[in-house]
Write an enzyme that holds these catalytic residues in place. Structure first.
Site, PDB file in Angstrom:
ATOM      1  N   HIS A  23      35.553  45.686  44.315  1.00  0.00           N
ATOM      2  CA  HIS A  23      34.792  44.846  43.383  1.00  0.00           C
ATOM      3  C   HIS A  23      34.120  43.715  44.158  1.00  0.00           C
ATOM      4  CE1 HIS A  23      33.874  42.033  40.179  1.00  0.00           C
ATOM      5  NE2 HIS A  23      33.922  43.069  39.356  1.00  0.00           N
ATOM      6  N   ASN A  70      37.464  45.493  32.630  1.00  0.00           N
ATOM      7  CA  ASN A  70      38.070  44.828  33.785  1.00  0.00           C
ATOM      8  C   ASN A  70      38.467  43.427  33.332  1.00  0.00           C
ATOM      9  OD1 ASN A  70      38.667  43.559  36.187  1.00  0.00           O
ATOM     10  ND2 ASN A  70      36.563  43.628  37.000  1.00  0.00           N
TER      11      ASN A  70
HETATM   12  P1  PGA Z   1      30.869  40.990  33.513  1.00  0.00           P
HETATM   13  O1  PGA Z   1      31.733  41.576  34.738  1.00  0.00           O
HETATM   14  O2  PGA Z   1      30.795  42.092  32.482  1.00  0.00           O
HETATM   15  O3  PGA Z   1      31.629  39.808  33.042  1.00  0.00           O
HETATM   16  O4  PGA Z   1      29.522  40.672  34.055  1.00  0.00           O
HETATM   17  C1  PGA Z   1      31.584  42.896  35.171  1.00  0.00           C
HETATM   18  C2  PGA Z   1      32.532  43.158  36.315  1.00  0.00           C
HETATM   19  O5  PGA Z   1      32.767  42.253  37.122  1.00  0.00           O
HETATM   20  O6  PGA Z   1      33.081  44.269  36.443  1.00  0.00           O
END
Ligand code: PGA
Length: 250
Positions: A95, A9
């Site tokens: 999300h 993502n």
């Molecule tokens: P992160 O984000 O791996 O930077 O913790 C995960 C996400 O928001 O999908």
């Protein structure tokens, strides 16, 4: 057998040239990966260019949000059909950043999930508790409610089109991750709740990912849990070699 899905993502990072550079590197580094499904989710502006680069490869393309209407006077929004039109395979929905900063409710998430599936998109629906909720012992209740409301009234015919990502909010972008065992417990509960809505068969086949500070150094711990079917990776997906290491966790 559920084929693991590892999805990057990219959030609101990467201009078009930067996105193209990153995905070209990934395409080379991950060309021989067959046992893991890989997807990248660039910002809307880079979707088409990234899609061109991965055409003909095993890499899948994901968007980070959509609106539930097909078309209309909805300034600033993008429909599921607009995404399938440019070859998008998946869409992240609900999300925690969208819930927190853009006030998305479970009801919005539900409408988006339904519209995405109806358009033939794969859905990655995100759920997860905040730190306060966890401290108050509300994790199971909060996540159960998000799953129940998010999937309400859903009819799913293909298990591979529905993915849930369990992302504890306190673990996102903080460097603090859940333990594999903690995540697996919540994920097992999510699968039970989902079974009550989409049926045992689909629930047994659909993938449930963990997300929240996944890195090359901790991916093994998550993938060692039979309940965890992959990862939604934020920060560590912005660098080709760290994302490639995550994909090649074993
Ligand atoms: P992160 O984000 O791996 O930077 O913790 C995960 C996400 O928001 O999908």
């Amino acid at each position: 057998m559920r084929k693991p899905l590892i999805m990057g993502n990219w959030k609101m990072y990467k201009t078009v040239p930067e996105a193209v550079r990153l995905v070209k590197q990934l395409k080379v580094m991950l060309a021989d990966t067959v046992d893991v499904e890989i997807a990248v989710c660039p910002p809307f502006t880079a979707l088409q260019a990234v899609g061109e680069v991965i055409k003909g490869s095993a890499l899948k393309l994901g968007a980070q949000n959509l609106f539930w209407e097909k078309e209309g006077a909805y300034t600033g929004e993008i429909s599921p059909e607009m995404l399938t039109d440019i070859g998008v395979d998946y869409c992240i929905i609900g999300h925690s950043e969208r819930r927190a900063y853009f006030h998305e409710t479970d009801a919005d998430v539900n409408r988006k999930v339904k519209a995405a599936l109806a358009a033939g998109l794969g859905v990655v629906m995100c759920v997860g508790e905040t730190l306060e909720q966890r401290r108050a012992g509300l994790t199971q209740r909060v996540v159960e409610e998000q799953v129940t409301n998010g999937l309400a009234g859903l009819e799913v015919s293909q298990a591979d089109k529905l993915v849930i990502a369990y992302e504890p909010v306190w673990a996102i972008g903080t460097g603090e991750n859940a333990t594999g065992q903690d995540a697996a417990e919540v994920i097992a509960m999510i699968r039970r709740v989902a079974a009550g809505i989409v049926g045992e068969e689909i629930a047994a086949e659909m993938r449930i990912l963990y997300g929240g500070s996944v890195k090359p150094g901790n991916i093994k711990e998550f993938m060692a849990q039979p309940e965890i079917d992959g990862a939604l990776v934020g920060g560590a997906s912005l660098d080709a070699s760290s994302f490639a290491q995550i994909v090649r966790y074993n």
